[in-house]
Design an enzyme around this catalytic site. Structure first.
Site, PDB file in Angstrom:
ATOM      1  N   LYS A  98      12.015   7.109  48.748  1.00  0.00           N
ATOM      2  CA  LYS A  98      12.061   8.023  48.707  1.00  0.00           C
ATOM      3  C   LYS A  98      12.947   8.473  47.107  1.00  0.00           C
ATOM      4  O   LYS A  98      13.055   7.863  47.023  1.00  0.00           O
ATOM      5  CB  LYS A  98      13.932   8.693  49.354  1.00  0.00           C
ATOM      6  CG  LYS A  98      14.075   9.111  50.013  1.00  0.00           C
ATOM      7  CD  LYS A  98      15.365   9.527  48.679  1.00  0.00           C
ATOM      8  CE  LYS A  98      16.253   8.744  48.539  1.00  0.00           C
ATOM      9  NZ  LYS A  98      17.210   8.161  47.590  1.00  0.00           N
ATOM     10  N   ASP A 101      21.428   8.381  54.574  1.00  0.00           N
ATOM     11  CA  ASP A 101      19.331   8.629  53.766  1.00  0.00           C
ATOM     12  C   ASP A 101      18.763   8.105  55.335  1.00  0.00           C
ATOM     13  O   ASP A 101      17.575   8.830  54.969  1.00  0.00           O
ATOM     14  CB  ASP A 101      19.840   8.470  52.156  1.00  0.00           C
ATOM     15  CG  ASP A 101      19.606   8.396  51.517  1.00  0.00           C
ATOM     16  OD1 ASP A 101      20.469   9.752  51.018  1.00  0.00           O
ATOM     17  OD2 ASP A 101      19.650   7.650  50.152  1.00  0.00           O
TER      18      ASP A 101
END
Length: 274
Positions: free
Chosen positions: A9, A135
Site C-alpha cells: 500500500k 489501514d
C-alpha cells in the site's frame, strides 16, 4: 489451498487534520496499491502459522501478529473452528509505511472468506478488518480510494492503473506512534478534487517532517528520487519507505538502476499500480 497476494500500500497523499479524543487522528489519505507484496497461503489442517521470505526473520510466529489476530477474529465472527495452516511469505520490509501487517491481515481475511464461500463484500468481513487496525479496511478493499476518519471510511477512485512505481526503503524502521506524536498539530487543509494524479500532486504527507526528524535518511531518499524526474515522489505512510511514479517502465528502471548504484544497501521494488 488458497494463495492470496497482500499488495503493498502507498499513500499518494496523507493529510492529518486533527487529533481526536479517542487517541486517533482525523485523516484524509489517498490510498493506492501495487501489484506486488507479501503472500498468504492458507489450507485446512491443524492450526499453525509460519513465516518465510526475505524479511521473515524479523517477525515472530507467536505473540501479537496481525495474521493470527485476523484468523481469530474471522473464526469468532463466522463461528468456525480456526483449523488452518497459514504461511506468510514476507517480501516487504517491516514497519515501513507500505501496509505490511495490515495488508497481511486483509489477505488472511480474503483467503479465509474464499475458503468458506463468504462474499468479499460481506459487511462482517469489513467489521473484522476495522477492528484489526486503521489501514486494514483499505487493504481489504485493495484499490485506490480516499480514506477519511481514521482512514477506514473509504470512497473508491479510478485512475493510475498500470502506472510504473518505484519503492525505496533505506533500511531503517520508524515507529508509527513516534511519528504521529511528532505531528505539529496544524491543519494544512483538505485533499482536493479532480483526476487522481492531480489530487496526489496537490497533496502532501503531513507525517514526512516528523519522520525525517526521526530518520534523516528519508530526506536523502526523497532527494535521490527527485533527481530521477518522476511525476510524483513522496514518503508513504509514516515512513521510511518512499515512492516515485513514472511515465513509463523504462524511466522507472533507469531510476532504480541509479538508486541501486548510489546505495546498494537500500531496498528497491519496481512495480506498477493496480
Amino acid at each position: 489451498m488458497i494463495l492470496e497476494l497482500a499488495p503493498a500500500k502507498i499513500n499518494l497523499a496523507l493529510h492529518v487534520r486533527a487529533r481526536r479524543a479517542d487517541g486517533y487522528h482525523e485523516l484524509e489519505t489517498l490510498f493506492a496499491f501495487l501489484r506486488d507484496g507479501d503472500q498468504i497461503r492458507i489450507s485446512p489442517g491443524p492450526a499453525s502459522f509460519t513465516i518465510d521470505g526475505p524479511f521473515g526473520a524479523g517477525l515472530a510466529t507467536e505473540g501479537d501478529n496481525l495474521v493470527t489476530r485476523a484468523m481469530k477474529s474471522f473464526a469468532q465472527t463466522f463461528e468456525i473452528e480456526p483449523e488452518y495452516i497459514i504461511v506468510l511469505t514476507k517480501n516487504l520490509p517491516i514497519a515501513s509505511g507500505i501496509g505490511g501487517g495490515s495488508a497481511d491481515a486483509a489477505a488472511t481475511l480474503r483467503a479465509l472468506a474464499r475458503l468458506n464461500h463468504i462474499a468479499l463484500d460481506d459487511p462482517r468481513l469489513f467489521a473484522c478488518a476495522d477492528a484489526l487496525g486503521s489501514d486494514v479496511p483499505a487493504c481489504l478493499l485493495g484499490r485506490s480510494a480516499i480514506g477519511t476518519g481514521r482512514g477506514e471510511q473509504l470512497a473508491p477512485l479510478d485512475g493510475l492503473t498500470d502506472t510504473p512505481v518505484l519503492l525505496v526503503n533505506p533500511g531503517v524502521a520508524v515507529s508509527t506512534a513516534a511519528v504521529f506524536r511528532g505531528w505539529g498539530g496544524k491543519d494544512l487543509g483538505p485533499i482536493g478534487e479532480g483526476p487522481l494524479l492531480d489530487i496526489a500532486r496537490a497533496g502532501r504527507n503531513d507525517l514526512e517532517p516528523p519522520a525525517r526528524a526521526l530518520a534523516p535518511v528519508i530526506g536523502d531518499v526523497l532527494d535521490r528520487l527527485a533527481k530521477t524526474a518522476p511525476s510524483l515522489a513522496r514518503m508513504s505512510g509514516s515512513g521510511a519507505t518512499c515512492f516515485a511514479l513514472y511515465a513509463d517502465g523504462s524511466e522507472r528502471s533507469r531510476a532504480a538502476d541509479a538508486i541501486r548504484a548510489h546505495d546498494p544497501a537500500w531496498w528497491c521494488l519496481e512495480s506498477t499500480l493496480a
